[in-house]
Enzyme design. Sequence first.
Site, PDB file in Angstrom:
ATOM      1  CE  LYS A 274      -3.591   2.449   2.489  1.00 50.15           C
ATOM      2  NZ  LYS A 274      -4.620   2.398   3.518  1.00 50.15           N
TER       3      LYS A 274
ATOM      4  CE  LYS B 257      -6.039   1.877  -0.566  1.00 56.14           C
ATOM      5  NZ  LYS B 257      -6.519   1.980   0.784  1.00 56.14           N
TER       6      LYS B 257
END
Length: 325
Positions: free
Chosen positions: A194, A247
């Site tokens: 992330k 992500k």
Amino acid sequence: MEIRRRCRRNRWHASMRGLVRETSISPSDLIYPMFVVEGHGVRREISTMPENYHLSIDMLIRECESLLNLGVKAVNLFGYCADKDDQATSAYDDRGLIPRAIRELKKQLPEIYVQTDIALDPYTNHGHDGLVVDGEIVNDATNEVLARMAVCHANAGVDMVSPSDMMDGRVGAIRQALDQAGHPYVAIMAYSAKYASCFYGPFRGALDSAPKSGDKKTYQMDPANRREALKEIALDIEEGADVVMVKPAIAYLDIIAEARAQFDVPIAAYHVSGEYGMILAAAEKGWLDKERAMIETTTAIKRAGADMILTYFAPALARYLKMRV
Ligand code: PBG
């Protein structure tokens, strides 16, 4: 001129194009992120995320019913918390909004797969994903709270928890806590790679969760790094992640592809709020066709190697796919 290999032959007829298509999307690939709020009968469009809604639990159930009819069978819940403090105490309150939403959803629609976000930012008054001590986001103490939050959701009946905080060791801590609490089949989808991205802006608007000071760069990854993502993914798998996530998605297709090549666990990609917003804003200006951009983008995420996609387009995409058959 003699051209023996003509690639265009395989594109000549629409049906042939269907036969040679390498990637397809189905509603069962999608996870719809949803935003739960207190109240009754509330279905309020989120100003930073058009066509997405703040939903009270009763309306959440109705929305999930229509998702199931469209073939979307998994949702990821975020809760809007008005009662923020510096310890994120609402994050593990058994009578809190998310545990109540899970209970109701599992009771009324047992066939829907319910996933919840595990991170402290919607629950802390400073907006960070972890506890803050002397201006620092502390790691190990945060893990204890995250594990407590995960067990609280598991007790309410959640199917899968998704730690999105990027603390070190949190997947292992959560796995251990879930097992000890008697939840060996509650799965973990780790937000493994992330990035500290600008593309979360509209989401933070939806939950009023932007950090009040500083940024998230001591825990979320530097967008410039690729090897580090692979290391994070390997560690999360070792610690017990059932699914790993990359992500954002469209600016990180290389990471998805590399993860697909190196690891044998299922890979999720989060097509985040800012990526969604870019398409909607450009479509509003008439610069591109929203539906075609939606299909092209999600197909690209799958082509790169994602098995499943979290996307705010889930209902629109499922409706589009249903219309086409
Ligand atoms: C919470 C969380 C965020 C997102 C998912 N979980 C925001 C953040 O890390 O700041 C972003 C999702 C999106 O932008 O669609 N930790």
